[in-house]
Write an enzyme that holds these catalytic residues in place. Structure first.
Site, PDB file in Angstrom:
ATOM      1  N   ASP A  54       0.622  -0.937  -0.139  1.00  0.00           N
ATOM      2  CA  ASP A  54      -0.124   0.373  -0.050  1.00  0.00           C
ATOM      3  C   ASP A  54       0.700   1.273   0.211  1.00  0.00           C
ATOM      4  O   ASP A  54       0.271   2.074  -0.573  1.00  0.00           O
ATOM      5  CB  ASP A  54      -0.627  -0.184   1.232  1.00  0.00           C
ATOM      6  CG  ASP A  54      -2.015  -0.886   1.032  1.00  0.00           C
ATOM      7  OD1 ASP A  54      -2.914  -1.055  -0.541  1.00  0.00           O
ATOM      8  OD2 ASP A  54      -2.613  -2.177   2.072  1.00  0.00           O
ATOM      9  N   GLY A  55       1.864   1.261   1.046  1.00  0.00           N
ATOM     10  CA  GLY A  55       2.854   2.720   0.665  1.00  0.00           C
ATOM     11  C   GLY A  55       3.486   2.860  -0.595  1.00  0.00           C
ATOM     12  O   GLY A  55       3.675   4.427  -1.495  1.00  0.00           O
ATOM     13  N   ARG A  59       2.522   5.988  -2.743  1.00  0.00           N
ATOM     14  CA  ARG A  59       3.861   6.761  -3.748  1.00  0.00           C
ATOM     15  C   ARG A  59       2.920   7.453  -5.564  1.00  0.00           C
ATOM     16  O   ARG A  59       3.284   8.299  -5.501  1.00  0.00           O
ATOM     17  CB  ARG A  59       5.130   6.776  -3.387  1.00  0.00           C
ATOM     18  CG  ARG A  59       5.684   6.618  -2.360  1.00  0.00           C
ATOM     19  CD  ARG A  59       7.019   6.375  -1.234  1.00  0.00           C
ATOM     20  NE  ARG A  59       6.734   5.065  -1.440  1.00  0.00           N
ATOM     21  CZ  ARG A  59       7.112   4.083  -1.225  1.00  0.00           C
ATOM     22  NH1 ARG A  59       6.772   4.873   0.123  1.00  0.00           N
ATOM     23  NH2 ARG A  59       7.867   2.822  -1.523  1.00  0.00           N
ATOM     24  N   ASN A 123      -4.703   9.352   0.683  1.00  0.00           N
ATOM     25  CA  ASN A 123      -4.662   8.872   2.043  1.00  0.00           C
ATOM     26  C   ASN A 123      -5.367   9.954   3.293  1.00  0.00           C
ATOM     27  O   ASN A 123      -6.507   9.896   3.750  1.00  0.00           O
ATOM     28  CB  ASN A 123      -3.882   8.211   2.162  1.00  0.00           C
ATOM     29  CG  ASN A 123      -4.531   6.698   2.261  1.00  0.00           C
ATOM     30  OD1 ASN A 123      -4.638   6.897   1.433  1.00  0.00           O
ATOM     31  ND2 ASN A 123      -3.174   6.199   2.407  1.00  0.00           N
ATOM     32  N   ASP A 124      -4.559  10.691   4.087  1.00  0.00           N
ATOM     33  CA  ASP A 124      -4.896  11.499   5.285  1.00  0.00           C
ATOM     34  C   ASP A 124      -3.968  12.958   5.585  1.00  0.00           C
ATOM     35  O   ASP A 124      -2.919  13.169   4.839  1.00  0.00           O
ATOM     36  CB  ASP A 124      -4.779  10.553   6.087  1.00  0.00           C
ATOM     37  CG  ASP A 124      -3.849   9.885   5.961  1.00  0.00           C
ATOM     38  OD1 ASP A 124      -2.854  10.552   6.432  1.00  0.00           O
ATOM     39  OD2 ASP A 124      -4.353   8.921   7.238  1.00  0.00           O
ATOM     40  N   THR A 164      -8.820   3.267   5.452  1.00  0.00           N
ATOM     41  CA  THR A 164      -9.021   1.503   5.871  1.00  0.00           C
ATOM     42  C   THR A 164      -7.290   1.364   6.374  1.00  0.00           C
ATOM     43  O   THR A 164      -6.540   0.613   6.576  1.00  0.00           O
ATOM     44  CB  THR A 164      -8.736   0.993   4.994  1.00  0.00           C
ATOM     45  OG1 THR A 164      -8.385   0.872   3.915  1.00  0.00           O
ATOM     46  CG2 THR A 164     -10.777   0.470   4.449  1.00  0.00           C
ATOM     47  N   LEU A 168      -8.550   3.478  10.680  1.00  0.00           N
ATOM     48  CA  LEU A 168      -9.895   2.435  10.953  1.00  0.00           C
ATOM     49  C   LEU A 168      -8.893   2.123  12.302  1.00  0.00           C
ATOM     50  O   LEU A 168      -9.203   1.470  12.860  1.00  0.00           O
ATOM     51  CB  LEU A 168      -9.575   1.381  10.078  1.00  0.00           C
ATOM     52  CG  LEU A 168      -9.881  -0.303   9.987  1.00  0.00           C
ATOM     53  CD1 LEU A 168     -11.438   0.567  10.731  1.00  0.00           C
ATOM     54  CD2 LEU A 168      -9.723  -1.488   8.876  1.00  0.00           C
ATOM     55  N   SER A 169      -7.212   2.236  12.433  1.00  0.00           N
ATOM     56  CA  SER A 169      -6.458   1.695  13.655  1.00  0.00           C
ATOM     57  C   SER A 169      -7.140   2.447  15.024  1.00  0.00           C
ATOM     58  O   SER A 169      -7.317   1.822  15.650  1.00  0.00           O
ATOM     59  CB  SER A 169      -5.439   1.532  14.016  1.00  0.00           C
ATOM     60  OG  SER A 169      -4.995   3.427  13.400  1.00  0.00           O
TER      61      SER A 169
END
Length: 262
Positions: A54-55, A59, A123-124, A164, A168-169
């Site tokens: 996912d990283g 990118r 993402n965030d 997610t 999510l965590s």
């Protein structure tokens, strides 16, 4: 309609030991399908093939912002939520992709400004204590309406594709790909009443550091982009830029969610 692929770029995380001979396997498949491979920066490919987790996907999606180039992921990482196939199925997956068998999902982004520099997040955007373990006081408002001041360890504002991840965590809501929305989740709030919130486009978030002496760090897609001293603030809005995720036709948000989070 089939998606025509005549030129593609390969994007990796720069750790050959993680992907083995994957780049060579991609080249062999591309040669067989008469698809030209070129570096992303050398032109305008029809597709980017991301080899990693996912990283790497994040990118690659960031690298293609401002274009309509979709990113297709083959997972060589741990979770690979945004990927379509595992590394041991690379030949099967890319054979279908080079034949045009894929669909593209548009992912919204977030826009913020830190230290007079505009930042775009796939993402965030995270506001967190500059000193781990030290509580901060964050005031927040939506659309100009004040919603109070919250003691906490930080705050996450995420897109559906980022919902997610860190969100999510921390007990935040999961949002389906394609939604034009953002979620706000406090990290370790010192309150029984702080609940995650989902906002549509046009309802911008403003966060102000109300701590007495504690600065906070601002992270965009996991990377530090600046800090807010006491009294400083920032705003976060759903951005104009769009990321483009390529997936196999049978891959959906729910199929990936069920597979990665059983």
């Amino acid at each position: 309609m089939a998606f025509e692929v005549t030129r593609a770029a390969v994007f990796t995380h720069g750790q050959p030991e993680r992907i083995g001979d994957a780049e060579g396997r991609v080249k062999a498949l591309a040669d067989e399908a008469h698809v030209e491979l070129a570096p992303l920066e050398d032109g305008d490919p029809d597709l980017v093939i991301a080899l990693g987790g996912d990283g790497t996907m994040l990118r690659a999606l960031r690298a293609t912002l401002g274009s309509s180039i979709p990113v297709f992921g083959v997972n060589f990482g741990r979770m690979g939520f945004l990927t379509s196939a595992e590394g041991d199925r690379l030949e099967e997956a890319l054979g279908r992709v080079f034949a045009g068998e894929l669909r593209v999902v548009e992912l919204c982004t977030l826009a913020t400004r830190v230290a007079d520099e505009r930042q775009v997040a796939v993402n965030d955007v995270v506001v967190t204590s500059a000193q781990p373990g030290r509580m901060v006081q964050l005031a927040w408002e939506v659309g100009g309406e004040e919603l109070g001041s919250q003691p906490c360890d930080g705050l996450i504002c995420c897109t559906p594709s980022g919902s997610t991840a860190y969100n999510l965590s921390n007990g935040g809501p999961v949002m389906m790909w394609g939604l034009d929305a953002m979620a706000i989740t406090f990290v370790a709030p010192h309150s029984l009443h702080a609940r995650p919130l989902v906002l549509p486009r046009g309802h911008d978030l403003t966060v102000t550091n109300r701590s007495r002496a504690q600065p906070v760090t601002v992270l965009v897609d996991g990377g530090s982009v600046g800090r807010l001293d006491p009294g400083d603030g920032l705003s976060v809005a759903i951005g104009d830029a769009t990321a483009h995720l390529a997936v196999l036709p049978e891959i959906s948000f729910f199929s990936r969610y069920h597979s990665v989070f059983p």
